[in-house]
Design a protein around this motif. Structure first.
Motif, PDB file in Angstrom:
ATOM      1  N   ALA A  48       0.833  -1.201   0.000  1.00 30.80           N
ATOM      2  CA  ALA A  48       0.000   0.000   0.000  1.00 30.80           C
ATOM      3  C   ALA A  48       0.868   1.252   0.000  1.00 30.80           C
ATOM      4  N   ALA A  49       1.944   1.238   0.780  1.00 26.64           N
ATOM      5  CA  ALA A  49       2.857   2.386   0.817  1.00 26.64           C
ATOM      6  C   ALA A  49       3.524   2.584  -0.547  1.00 26.64           C
ATOM      7  N   GLU A  50       3.938   1.492  -1.171  1.00 25.58           N
ATOM      8  CA  GLU A  50       4.556   1.579  -2.500  1.00 25.58           C
ATOM      9  C   GLU A  50       3.555   2.125  -3.523  1.00 25.58           C
ATOM     10  N   ARG A  51       2.328   1.640  -3.470  1.00 28.69           N
ATOM     11  CA  ARG A  51       1.286   2.094  -4.392  1.00 28.69           C
ATOM     12  C   ARG A  51       1.001   3.586  -4.180  1.00 28.69           C
ATOM     13  N   PHE A  52       0.959   4.023  -2.918  1.00 28.37           N
ATOM     14  CA  PHE A  52       0.730   5.430  -2.609  1.00 28.37           C
ATOM     15  C   PHE A  52       1.838   6.299  -3.190  1.00 28.37           C
ATOM     16  N   ALA A  55       1.535   6.423  -6.988  1.00 23.89           N
ATOM     17  CA  ALA A  55       0.416   7.283  -7.391  1.00 23.89           C
ATOM     18  C   ALA A  55       0.778   8.754  -7.201  1.00 23.89           C
ATOM     19  N   LYS A  56       1.479   9.064  -6.127  1.00 21.30           N
ATOM     20  CA  LYS A  56       1.901  10.444  -5.877  1.00 21.30           C
ATOM     21  C   LYS A  56       2.857  10.924  -6.967  1.00 21.30           C
ATOM     22  N   ARG A  57       3.812  10.087  -7.332  1.00 16.99           N
ATOM     23  CA  ARG A  57       4.739  10.454  -8.418  1.00 16.99           C
ATOM     24  C   ARG A  57       3.978  10.660  -9.727  1.00 16.99           C
ATOM     25  N   ASN A  58       3.031   9.768 -10.019  1.00 17.32           N
ATOM     26  CA  ASN A  58       2.249   9.894 -11.251  1.00 17.32           C
ATOM     27  C   ASN A  58       1.430  11.176 -11.253  1.00 17.32           C
ATOM     28  N   ARG A  59       0.817  11.516 -10.121  1.00 20.67           N
ATOM     29  CA  ARG A  59       0.038  12.755 -10.027  1.00 20.67           C
ATOM     30  C   ARG A  59       0.918  13.966 -10.244  1.00 20.67           C
ATOM     31  N   ASP A  60       2.074  13.979  -9.587  1.00 14.87           N
ATOM     32  CA  ASP A  60       2.993  15.114  -9.734  1.00 14.87           C
ATOM     33  C   ASP A  60       3.466  15.259 -11.168  1.00 14.87           C
TER      34      ASP A  60
END
Length: 96
Positions: A48-52, A55-60
């Motif tokens: 879950a931490a890796e996925r978060f 996702a944060k990198r993708n959003r940025d």
């Protein structure tokens, strides 16, 4: 069926996932009585931490791309805008 866990995206969780595989290898009864549950929770937490983070990198990255597109559109709108006649251009030719 679940997706493969051992992927390049989950490299930081490799050690915990290997421990879970080893726990499962002890047999069905060992798993059935819940001896692997704590390790499984750790795997879930790590994934879950890796996925978060992913996702944060993708959003940025998407925000950065969107900003570049917005800047390009703004420049194109400026180039397409007709020149505004302020009256000073024709003032010199009217005196002649």
């Amino acid at each position: 069926m679940h997706s493969h866990l051992h992927t390049p995206y989950n490299v930081n969780c490799e050690e915990i996932m290997t421990a879970l595989d080893e726990c499962h290898a002890r047999g069905f009864f060992y798993k059935a009585v819940g001896n692997c549950n704590d390790i499984k929770r750790q795997v879930n937490k790590c994934l879950a931490a890796e996925r978060f983070e992913r996702a944060k990198r993708n959003r940025d990255e998407a925000r950065g791309k969107r900003q570049r597109i917005e800047d390009i559109w703004a420049r194109e709108r400026e180039m397409e805008r007709p020149a505004v006649n302020t009256g000073t251009e024709n003032a010199g030719s009217a005196k002649q």
